[in-house]
Design a protein around this motif. Structure first.
Motif, short mmCIF file in Angstrom:
data_model
loop_
_atom_site.label_atom_id
_atom_site.label_comp_id
_atom_site.label_asym_id
_atom_site.label_seq_id
_atom_site.Cartn_x
_atom_site.Cartn_y
_atom_site.Cartn_z
N UNK A 76 -2.32 0.18 5.23
CA UNK A 76 -1.22 1.14 5.34
C UNK A 76 -0.38 0.79 6.56
N UNK A 77 0.93 0.85 6.38
CA UNK A 77 1.84 0.66 7.51
C UNK A 77 1.80 1.94 8.34
N UNK A 78 1.55 1.83 9.66
CA UNK A 78 1.44 3.04 10.47
C UNK A 78 2.62 3.21 11.43
N UNK A 79 2.92 2.18 12.21
CA UNK A 79 3.94 2.32 13.25
C UNK A 79 4.21 0.96 13.88
N UNK A 80 5.19 0.93 14.81
CA UNK A 80 5.37 -0.24 15.64
C UNK A 80 4.47 -0.11 16.86
N UNK B 118 7.99 4.43 16.12
CA UNK B 118 7.68 4.87 14.76
C UNK B 118 8.66 4.25 13.79
N UNK B 119 8.31 4.30 12.52
CA UNK B 119 9.08 3.63 11.48
C UNK B 119 9.57 4.62 10.43
N UNK B 120 10.79 4.40 9.96
CA UNK B 120 11.32 5.16 8.82
C UNK B 120 11.85 4.19 7.78
N UNK B 121 11.76 4.59 6.51
CA UNK B 121 12.47 3.86 5.48
C UNK B 121 13.35 4.85 4.71
N UNK B 122 14.40 4.30 4.12
CA UNK B 122 15.25 5.10 3.23
C UNK B 122 15.11 4.51 1.84
N UNK B 123 14.81 5.36 0.87
CA UNK B 123 14.64 4.91 -0.52
C UNK B 123 15.08 6.06 -1.42
N UNK C 62 6.69 12.54 4.30
CA UNK C 62 5.68 11.92 5.16
C UNK C 62 4.51 11.56 4.25
N UNK C 63 4.25 10.27 4.10
CA UNK C 63 3.21 9.84 3.15
C UNK C 63 2.67 8.49 3.54
N UNK C 64 1.54 8.09 2.98
CA UNK C 64 1.04 6.73 3.25
C UNK C 64 2.02 5.71 2.70
N UNK C 65 2.36 4.71 3.50
CA UNK C 65 3.29 3.66 3.07
C UNK C 65 2.59 2.31 3.16
N UNK C 66 2.89 1.44 2.20
CA UNK C 66 2.36 0.08 2.22
C UNK C 66 3.51 -0.88 2.49
N UNK C 67 3.18 -2.14 2.78
CA UNK C 67 4.24 -3.14 3.00
C UNK C 67 5.13 -3.24 1.77
#
Lengths: 267, 267
Positions: free
Chosen positions: A170-174, A178-183, A218-223
Motif C-alpha cells: 500500500x502506498x502510504x506517504x512520502x 502526504x500524498x493525494x491523487x485526483x481521479x 480516504x482509502x488504501x491506495x496501491x501503486x
C-alpha cells in the motif's frame, strides 16, 4: 533560538527518553511574519499524540507564550516543537509521573527551488517500507528511523521526495509529506490507520476540498492507483503543495485540481 | 559517570539526530568486577548496526579505552553505549559526512527479585504489536517507541515481562528480552528477519546449545507453538535466563534444558 522547558539552552539531558527511546512527539511549523501557520491544527495533533502515548500534555498558555517568544523577529522560518516523556522510568517502562520535556527551536526557512511548486517534481519509490503499527499510526512521534533510512536511499537533489509503501504494497506517504491523487474528480489520499503520519497540511487540504464541494476519499491506495491517476501531488506544512509530474514511467500534467488547491493556499 | 565523545558530560545537543529522529543505536551491557560482560559480542552487533544504518563505526581502541574508564570501580552495574548519527543533515536526510556522537553511561544494577531467576516468571501478551520492517530488524536502534508502548500496558511488578507479536500473530520477543522454547529436545527461538532485536544473550545461548549438541531451530513461532512447548524461557544480557512458568492459561515446569543453560551461564 532554542528553549528547553522555557529556558534558552542548546542541550538536553542524556537521560531524556526522547534520546534514549525516541519516546516523544514533534511538530514542524512554518513561520511567516512572526506567526506560526496552522498553529491550532499542529497543537491539536500534538495533544492527540500526547493522549495516545500517555504523555501529560503541555499547558496551552505555556506553549503559546514560548511560541511567541521564539518566533519574534522571524519573517520566514521553521518552528519545531518537540515534547518528550522526559527522564526516568525503568528501562522502557515509563515513569508513573512523567515530567515531559518541551523543546522549541527555530530553523532557517528551507530554500526549496521554486520550480518544485511551480512546475512540479519527480517522485521515486523507496525500498525501505513502513512497519504496520496501528498504535503509532497517524501521530508524529520521534521514532523516525524508517524515514531516515528511506531518505538515505538517494542523493539526487532533483528528486526531492520518495514514496514509502507498507509491507503489503500500500502506498502510504512520502518520507516528509502526504500524498493525494485526483481521479474522476475525486480527491483521494491513503488511509493512515496502519502507518504513516496524518499531516496537518493533509487535513487542511481535505477541509478545503470539502468546502469546494470536491468529493474526498480516504482509502488504501496501491501503486496501480497512482498510475491511473489524472493528477498527483504531495504536501506538508513547509512545502505547501508540490505537483508530481513523474513517478517511474508515469507522467502527470499539472492539473486543474492541484492548481486550484495551490491557489487557495496562497490566498 | 557519563562520557559524551570522551568527555564527562550529562547533556547532548538538542540538534543531535539521536533525539530528533531516534537515529542511532545502543547496547546494554552487564558490568561485573569492572568488566563489560560479552563485550565483543555487543561490539559486533553495534558495528553491524552502524553498517546497516550507514553510520561510521566508532574506532575500537577509542571505545575500549572509554569502556575501561567508565567501568572503573564498578563491581556490579550496567553499561549503556549509544551511538547516534550526530547533528546535521537536512530533515530526515543524513549529512553526507556524519560525525557520530558516542555516549557511554553507567547505571546501577537493577535488583530484580532473585525469584525470577530461581523459580521463574509469569509472562503476559502485549496488545502493542511490532511493525514488520526488515530494514530495521535485528539491530538495536534508538527508535523504540513500540517497546515503550508495550511496556506501558501493565504495572503489576509481579509480571516482569510482556511478549510482543507482529501484526500477523508471530511471536517475536519480549519488550526487553528474547524468547526460547524447548520442544522434543529442540531449542527453538523466533525468526527475527522481519522485526525484533537479535539479542547478544540469544546469540550466546544458541552457541552454548550448539556446543552441548542440542539441536537449535530459528523459525517463525506462533502462540500455539508456545502452548505446546515443554519449557519456555526469556533472556537478555542483564537478566541472563528467566524460566517462564505461566503464560495465559498455560503453565510450564522449570525444565532440565532451561536449568542446564542457566548453570552454564553461572559457571
Amino acid at each position: 533560538m532554542i528553549l528547553v522547558n522555557g529556558k534558552v539552552a542548546s542541550d538536553i539531558e542524556v537521560t531524556d527518553r526522547g534520546l534514549q527511546y525516541g519516546d516523544g512527539l514533534f511538530e514542524t511549523i512554518a513561520i511567516h511574519d512572526e506567526r506560526a501557520i496552522l498553529y491550532s491544527s499542529h497543537l491539536k495533533r500534538l495533544e492527540e499524540g500526547c493522549r495516545r502515548l500517555l504523555i501529560p500534555p503541555i499547558a496551552r498558555e505555556i506553549l503559546d507564550e514560548e511560541v511567541v517568544k521564539v518566533c519574534q523577529g522571524i519573517s520566514r522560518g521553521v518552528l519545531k516543537i518537540m515534547v518528550t516523556r522526559g527522564s526516568g522510568g525503568r528501562g522502557y517502562q515509563p515513569p508513573s509521573q512523567p515530567q515531559p520535556t518541551r523543546i522549541l527551536s527555530v530553523y532557517p526557512w528551507p530554500n526549496y527551488p521554486s520550480i518544485f511548486m511551480e512546475y512540479g517534481i519527480t517522485l521515486r519509490v523507496c525500498r525501505t517500507s513502513l512497519g504496520y503499527n496501528p498504535s503509532l499510526a497517524g501521530i508524529k512521534h520521534l521514532s523516525r528511523l524508517e524515514q531516515v533510512l528511506a531518505r538515505s536511499e538517494w542523493k539526487n537533489p532533483m528528486i526531492p521526495e520518495g514514496l514509502m509503501l507498507d509491507s503489503q504494497g500500500h502506498v502510504i506517504e512520502g518520507t516528509m509529506s502526504n500524498l493525494f491523487i485526483v481521479q474522476d474528480a475525486h480527491l483521494q489520499t491513503p488511509d493512515l490507520s496502519g502507518c504513516g503520519v496524518a499531516g496537518v497540511m493533509r487535513e487542511f487540504i481535505l477541509k478545503q476540498a470539502f468546502n469546494l464541494g470536491l468529493k474526498t476519499v480516504v482509502r488504501p491506495l496501491m501503486l496501480a492507483d497512482l498510475k491511473r491517476a489524472e493528477e498527483l501531488f504531495i504536501c506538508n506544512s513547509l512545502i505547501g503543495i508540490w505537483p508530481v509530474r513523474r513517478l517511474g514511467e508515469s507522467q502527470y500534467p499539472l492539473g486543474p485540481v492541484t492548481r486550484h488547491l495551490q491557489h487557495l493556499m496562497q490566498s
